[in-house]
Scaffold this motif. Structure first.
Motif, PDB file in Angstrom:
ATOM      1  N   GLN A 284       0.808  -1.220   0.000  1.00  0.00           N
ATOM      2  CA  GLN A 284       0.000   0.000   0.000  1.00  0.00           C
ATOM      3  C   GLN A 284       0.837   1.264   0.000  1.00  0.00           C
ATOM      4  OE1 GLN A 284      -3.121  -0.180   2.891  1.00  0.00           O
ATOM      5  NE2 GLN A 284      -3.942  -2.063   2.047  1.00  0.00           N
ATOM      6  N   GLU A 285       2.076   1.158   0.412  1.00  0.00           N
ATOM      7  CA  GLU A 285       2.931   2.345   0.413  1.00  0.00           C
ATOM      8  C   GLU A 285       3.492   2.638  -0.966  1.00  0.00           C
ATOM      9  OE1 GLU A 285       5.983   2.305   3.401  1.00  0.00           O
ATOM     10  OE2 GLU A 285       4.508   1.960   4.985  1.00  0.00           O
ATOM     11  N   THR A 286       3.978   1.590  -1.619  1.00  0.00           N
ATOM     12  CA  THR A 286       4.623   1.805  -2.914  1.00  0.00           C
ATOM     13  C   THR A 286       3.679   1.547  -4.077  1.00  0.00           C
ATOM     14  OG1 THR A 286       5.340  -0.478  -3.099  1.00  0.00           O
ATOM     15  CG2 THR A 286       6.798   1.019  -1.933  1.00  0.00           C
ATOM     16  N   GLY A 287       2.577   0.859  -3.790  1.00  0.00           N
ATOM     17  CA  GLY A 287       1.640   0.526  -4.853  1.00  0.00           C
ATOM     18  C   GLY A 287       2.102  -0.662  -5.682  1.00  0.00           C
ATOM     19  N   GLU A 288       3.251  -1.220  -5.327  1.00  0.00           N
ATOM     20  CA  GLU A 288       3.771  -2.348  -6.088  1.00  0.00           C
ATOM     21  C   GLU A 288       3.057  -3.644  -5.728  1.00  0.00           C
ATOM     22  OE1 GLU A 288       7.959  -2.623  -5.438  1.00  0.00           O
ATOM     23  OE2 GLU A 288       8.306  -0.608  -6.248  1.00  0.00           O
ATOM     24  N   THR A 289       2.947  -4.504  -6.721  1.00  0.00           N
ATOM     25  CA  THR A 289       2.332  -5.807  -6.486  1.00  0.00           C
ATOM     26  C   THR A 289       3.396  -6.890  -6.472  1.00  0.00           C
ATOM     27  OG1 THR A 289       0.299  -5.131  -7.590  1.00  0.00           O
ATOM     28  CG2 THR A 289       0.684  -7.493  -7.361  1.00  0.00           C
ATOM     29  N   ALA A 290       3.392  -7.689  -5.417  1.00  0.00           N
ATOM     30  CA  ALA A 290       4.292  -8.835  -5.356  1.00  0.00           C
ATOM     31  C   ALA A 290       3.484 -10.046  -5.796  1.00  0.00           C
ATOM     32  CB  ALA A 290       4.821  -9.025  -3.945  1.00  0.00           C
ATOM     33  N   ALA A 291       4.057 -10.815  -6.700  1.00  0.00           N
ATOM     34  CA  ALA A 291       3.321 -11.910  -7.315  1.00  0.00           C
ATOM     35  C   ALA A 291       2.976 -13.041  -6.343  1.00  0.00           C
ATOM     36  CB  ALA A 291       4.134 -12.474  -8.471  1.00  0.00           C
ATOM     37  N   GLY A 292       1.818 -13.627  -6.571  1.00  0.00           N
ATOM     38  CA  GLY A 292       1.376 -14.756  -5.775  1.00  0.00           C
ATOM     39  C   GLY A 292       1.236 -15.997  -6.645  1.00  0.00           C
ATOM     40  N   PHE A 293       1.350 -17.144  -6.027  1.00  0.00           N
ATOM     41  CA  PHE A 293       1.207 -18.397  -6.757  1.00  0.00           C
ATOM     42  C   PHE A 293      -0.176 -18.523  -7.392  1.00  0.00           C
ATOM     43  CE2 PHE A 293       5.040 -19.436  -4.589  1.00  0.00           C
ATOM     44  CZ  PHE A 293       5.669 -20.359  -5.412  1.00  0.00           C
ATOM     45  N   ARG A 294      -1.178 -18.054  -6.684  1.00  0.00           N
ATOM     46  CA  ARG A 294      -2.532 -18.180  -7.202  1.00  0.00           C
ATOM     47  C   ARG A 294      -2.656 -17.451  -8.539  1.00  0.00           C
ATOM     48  NH1 ARG A 294      -6.305 -13.973  -4.970  1.00  0.00           N
ATOM     49  NH2 ARG A 294      -7.385 -15.143  -3.367  1.00  0.00           N
ATOM     50  N   GLU A 295      -2.208 -16.210  -8.568  1.00  0.00           N
ATOM     51  CA  GLU A 295      -2.331 -15.413  -9.783  1.00  0.00           C
ATOM     52  C   GLU A 295      -1.437 -15.926 -10.912  1.00  0.00           C
ATOM     53  OE1 GLU A 295      -2.177 -14.317  -6.758  1.00  0.00           O
ATOM     54  OE2 GLU A 295      -4.001 -13.132  -6.476  1.00  0.00           O
ATOM     55  N   GLN A 296      -0.382 -16.656 -10.568  1.00  0.00           N
ATOM     56  CA  GLN A 296       0.475 -17.214 -11.608  1.00  0.00           C
ATOM     57  C   GLN A 296      -0.133 -18.465 -12.219  1.00  0.00           C
ATOM     58  OE1 GLN A 296       4.624 -17.017 -11.529  1.00  0.00           O
ATOM     59  NE2 GLN A 296       4.062 -14.862 -11.603  1.00  0.00           N
ATOM     60  N   GLY A 297      -1.223 -18.914 -11.658  1.00  0.00           N
ATOM     61  CA  GLY A 297      -1.903 -20.050 -12.252  1.00  0.00           C
ATOM     62  C   GLY A 297      -1.716 -21.367 -11.530  1.00  0.00           C
ATOM     63  N   TYR A 298      -1.199 -21.306 -10.322  1.00  0.00           N
ATOM     64  CA  TYR A 298      -1.049 -22.554  -9.567  1.00  0.00           C
ATOM     65  C   TYR A 298      -2.390 -22.930  -8.952  1.00  0.00           C
ATOM     66  CZ  TYR A 298       3.927 -22.361 -10.267  1.00  0.00           C
ATOM     67  OH  TYR A 298       5.160 -22.353 -10.862  1.00  0.00           O
ATOM     68  N   LEU A 299      -2.711 -24.199  -9.063  1.00  0.00           N
ATOM     69  CA  LEU A 299      -3.938 -24.712  -8.464  1.00  0.00           C
ATOM     70  C   LEU A 299      -3.681 -24.893  -6.964  1.00  0.00           C
ATOM     71  CD1 LEU A 299      -5.469 -24.882 -10.998  1.00  0.00           C
ATOM     72  CD2 LEU A 299      -4.557 -27.184 -11.302  1.00  0.00           C
ATOM     73  N   PRO A 300      -4.644 -24.539  -6.138  1.00  0.00           N
ATOM     74  CA  PRO A 300      -4.396 -24.629  -4.692  1.00  0.00           C
ATOM     75  C   PRO A 300      -3.945 -26.018  -4.230  1.00  0.00           C
ATOM     76  CG  PRO A 300      -6.719 -24.163  -5.183  1.00  0.00           C
ATOM     77  CD  PRO A 300      -5.961 -23.982  -6.445  1.00  0.00           C
ATOM     78  N   ASP A 301      -4.558 -27.057  -4.743  1.00  0.00           N
ATOM     79  CA  ASP A 301      -4.179 -28.408  -4.308  1.00  0.00           C
ATOM     80  C   ASP A 301      -2.775 -28.789  -4.755  1.00  0.00           C
ATOM     81  OD1 ASP A 301      -6.570 -28.605  -3.095  1.00  0.00           O
ATOM     82  OD2 ASP A 301      -7.482 -29.949  -4.566  1.00  0.00           O
ATOM     83  N   ALA A 302      -2.415 -28.325  -5.947  1.00  0.00           N
ATOM     84  CA  ALA A 302      -1.082 -28.625  -6.473  1.00  0.00           C
ATOM     85  C   ALA A 302      -0.024 -27.903  -5.640  1.00  0.00           C
ATOM     86  CB  ALA A 302      -0.980 -28.190  -7.933  1.00  0.00           C
ATOM     87  N   PHE A 303      -0.321 -26.652  -5.319  1.00  0.00           N
ATOM     88  CA  PHE A 303       0.603 -25.837  -4.536  1.00  0.00           C
ATOM     89  C   PHE A 303       0.801 -26.437  -3.141  1.00  0.00           C
ATOM     90  CE2 PHE A 303       1.155 -21.960  -1.780  1.00  0.00           C
ATOM     91  CZ  PHE A 303       2.452 -21.686  -2.169  1.00  0.00           C
ATOM     92  N   LEU A 304      -0.303 -26.858  -2.555  1.00  0.00           N
ATOM     93  CA  LEU A 304      -0.284 -27.473  -1.229  1.00  0.00           C
ATOM     94  C   LEU A 304       0.525 -28.771  -1.243  1.00  0.00           C
ATOM     95  CD1 LEU A 304      -1.728 -26.100   1.046  1.00  0.00           C
ATOM     96  CD2 LEU A 304      -3.798 -27.354   0.455  1.00  0.00           C
ATOM     97  N   ASN A 305       0.279 -29.552  -2.280  1.00  0.00           N
ATOM     98  CA  ASN A 305       0.973 -30.832  -2.435  1.00  0.00           C
ATOM     99  C   ASN A 305       2.485 -30.604  -2.526  1.00  0.00           C
ATOM    100  OD1 ASN A 305       0.096 -33.739  -4.489  1.00  0.00           O
ATOM    101  ND2 ASN A 305       1.811 -33.451  -3.098  1.00  0.00           N
ATOM    102  N   PHE A 306       2.851 -29.637  -3.344  1.00  0.00           N
ATOM    103  CA  PHE A 306       4.253 -29.278  -3.526  1.00  0.00           C
ATOM    104  C   PHE A 306       4.875 -28.819  -2.205  1.00  0.00           C
ATOM    105  CE2 PHE A 306       6.981 -25.468  -4.233  1.00  0.00           C
ATOM    106  CZ  PHE A 306       8.104 -26.126  -4.685  1.00  0.00           C
ATOM    107  N   LEU A 307       4.161 -27.938  -1.529  1.00  0.00           N
ATOM    108  CA  LEU A 307       4.644 -27.372  -0.269  1.00  0.00           C
ATOM    109  C   LEU A 307       4.822 -28.455   0.806  1.00  0.00           C
ATOM    110  CD1 LEU A 307       5.231 -24.428  -0.112  1.00  0.00           C
ATOM    111  CD2 LEU A 307       2.955 -24.029   0.823  1.00  0.00           C
ATOM    112  N   ALA A 308       3.887 -29.374   0.841  1.00  0.00           N
ATOM    113  CA  ALA A 308       3.951 -30.433   1.845  1.00  0.00           C
ATOM    114  C   ALA A 308       5.226 -31.256   1.681  1.00  0.00           C
ATOM    115  CB  ALA A 308       2.725 -31.336   1.730  1.00  0.00           C
ATOM    116  N   PHE A 309       5.662 -31.397   0.435  1.00  0.00           N
ATOM    117  CA  PHE A 309       6.844 -32.211   0.167  1.00  0.00           C
ATOM    118  C   PHE A 309       8.167 -31.476   0.346  1.00  0.00           C
ATOM    119  CE2 PHE A 309       6.040 -36.512  -1.420  1.00  0.00           C
ATOM    120  CZ  PHE A 309       4.675 -36.539  -1.242  1.00  0.00           C
TER     121      PHE A 309
END
Length: 512
Positions: A284-309
RNA sequence: GGUCGGUUCGUCUAGGGGUUAGGACGUAUCCCUUUCACGGAUAAAACACGGGUUCGAUUCCCGUACCGACUACCA
């Protein structure tokens, strides 16, 4: 009856939650569910200077996206409410005072300048550790060195003070970590940490122990960065007389940067070439957006699966696990001890596996929506045909549109590198004839009939189809690579294929 | 500097006193395919180092090296 298993995830709202934090939340969640216990969210907002607006909502949204749910939280209070430490502020002082009374803590009046001076003095004197401890406290301004009435006077006059824990001079502190086993440290290496700050707020150490006790937390799973202060926490449980209900600790290995230099941090933003946040974060200070996995097209279950490992494995060769299956298979014993480097290639692989497991219908929704956003209407039937043809070629749902928009809209350009090599006299002859054949075709135009018609056309011209195939692809798709051409023809239909061929014939220059 | 933790292919890891040290991602090659991808097959690729203990150590112990965390009135 055995004690109810209760775990908590306790982030501080100082910015977006990063993936290391998400993994910590996930492991806590998995273990809580595995044990049939409860999982709570507690917001540790005791540092008013570092409070970042929106961070709390961000934490909520991120975990919601992933399907990590809480039994109790600020938004779903249970009998341990409230769940924000700022709202529990009033209760901490009494615990600190209890410690003072028991002789395990004391008031300290040193100003930050005086503390600074002490550290400089000790550093100059080559003291190994310039810290406020059992030795140095005797030379500082605190209720251990000042006369009792002066302490009282200072307190009454409203002079700012902190309450520090009085670490015993000689004591072996032991801690049995669920991941690392017995860890022993000597109290002489510990310092007299501040428990209550001069602004009346507790520090992490006090608030954490008090709240975990009050909320009947049975297991603390947190990052390895907390390991050095774990002995202090053990000591605090002892000072409070809560040893019997002290939670078990598990300190997770850290998530490291791919280059192997240091732990992954929020400040890495997207400098590393991949997101470090679960969902987009707008500063909110700089107005810059830091990218998220969701917006990059990662499916929540896939991301979770990856993270768990990242730091855990089930002990066999299976890799694809739903949240439910993760709960079933999870165990703290199988968490590794070493830090883990982040590998985005593996994350993509997981995403591809999950996309292939999704139904054509579901995936077609992505294509229809993305096309619409570009002003292109696609029929359900056509979208599903395209998805069917290309689902094993994509990494992200958005690829369905970006890789296949050539089917759905006018060609933007022809690949000149291919054209300059393949657009020859023979290709033009075959294509001219094929366009004519298409005009007259009145059967069912599918991949099979499209192909046999093309083969027949080439043969009638006395030309080997293989020699002109790349040119055929180029004329209709503009490119030299892509999914099965005859299937693309079938989706396009005779008229569109003929139109595109004629357009190419008009546009491209013949070589030789 | 000090305290604590860690170290198996490039990465995630399995294993554990005697194994051809296994799998996955990535990479390479081949097959499939009138392209690319998918799929299939194959290959290259690891026990940080030095001492012990032992008939035997990658595995146990001790050192060393390296990596990391922590060392705030931040969490």
């Amino acid at each position: 009856m055995t004690k109810e298993v209760r775990l908590r995830f306790a982030p501080s709202p100082t910015g977006p939650l990063h993936i290391g934090g998400v993994r910590t939340a996930l492991y806590n969640y998995l273990f809580a569910k595995k044990m049939g216990g409860k999982f709570l969210l507690r917001i540790e907002d005791t540092d008013q200077n570092r409070f970042v607006p929106g961070a709390e909502e961000y934490i909520k949204d991120s975990l919601e996206w992933l399907g990590i749910t809480f039994d109790e939280s600020p938004w779903k209070p249970g009998d341990s409410a409230p769940y924000r430490q700022s709202e529990r502020k009033a209760s901490y002082m009494q615990y600190a005072l209890d410690l003072v009374e028991k002789g395990h803590a004391y008031y300290a009046f040193d100003t930050s300048d005086e503390l600074e001076a002490m550290r400089e003095r000790l550093t100059a004197a080559r003291m190994v550790q310039p810290q406020y401890n059992s030795i140095t406290r005797t030379q500082m301004k605190n209720s251990l060195t000042l006369p009792e009435d002066e302490v009282k006077a200072r307190l009454e006059s409203g002079e700012p003070y902190v309450i520090r824990v009085k670490i015993p001079r000689k004591e072996e502190v032991r801690l049995n970590d669920m991941i690392r086993g017995w860890i022993m440290v000597h109290s002489s290496t510990l310092d007299d940490k501040v428990l209550m700050k001069s602004d009346g707020m507790p520090t992490y150490h006090l608030a954490n122990i008090v709240d975990d006790h009050l909320m009947r937390i049975t297991h603390v799973i947190r990052g390895e960065e907390w390991l050095p202060s774990a002995p202090l926490h053990v000591l605090l449980y002892k000072f409070f007389g809560w040893e019997d209900t002290m939670p078990e600790f598990a300190h997770l290995p850290l998530l490291l940067k791919p280059d192997g230099n240091g732990k992954l941090s929020k400040r890495d933003g997207d400098k590393l070439g991949f997101p470090v946040f679960p969902i987009n974060w707008i500063n909110q200070e700089t107005g810059e957006t830091a990218a998220g996995f969701r917006e990059q097209g990662y499916l929540p279950d896939a991301f979770l699966n990856f993270l768990a490992f990242l730091g855990w494995n089930p002990g066999d060769d299976r890799e694809i696990f739903s949240l439910e299956e993760l709960i079933e298979a999870f165990s703290i014993e199988r968490i590794g001890k070493a830090g883990t480097k982040f590998d985005i290639a593996k994350a993509k692989w997981f995403n591809e596996q999950y996309i292939r497991a999704m139904s054509t219908t579901e995936l077609a929704d992505f294509l229809i929506a993305d096309a619409k956003a570009e002003g292109v209407e696609v029929s359900r039937e056509k979208a599903e045909a395209i998805v069917q043809l290309t689902k094993d070629r994509v990494t992200f749902p958005a690829d369905f549109w970006s890789q296949n928009k050539f089917i759905l809209q006018k060609l933007e350009a022809f690949d000149q590198a291919i054209a300059s090599k393949k657009w020859n006299q023979e290709a033009v002859k075959v294509l001219t004839a094929y366009a004519g054949e298409l005009d007259q075709f009145d059967g069912t135009f599918d991949a099979g009939s499209a192909k046999s018609l093309l083969e027949a056309t080439a043969e009638a011209q006395g030309i080997k189809l293989g020699k002109v195939m790349q040119a055929v692809r180029l004329s209709v798709t503009g490119s030299g690579v892509g999914p099965d051409l005859m299937e693309v023809f079938a989706i396009l239909g005779t008229k569109e294929v003929a139109n595109r061929i004629r357009f190419a014939l008009d546009t491209l220059e013949i070589i030789d």
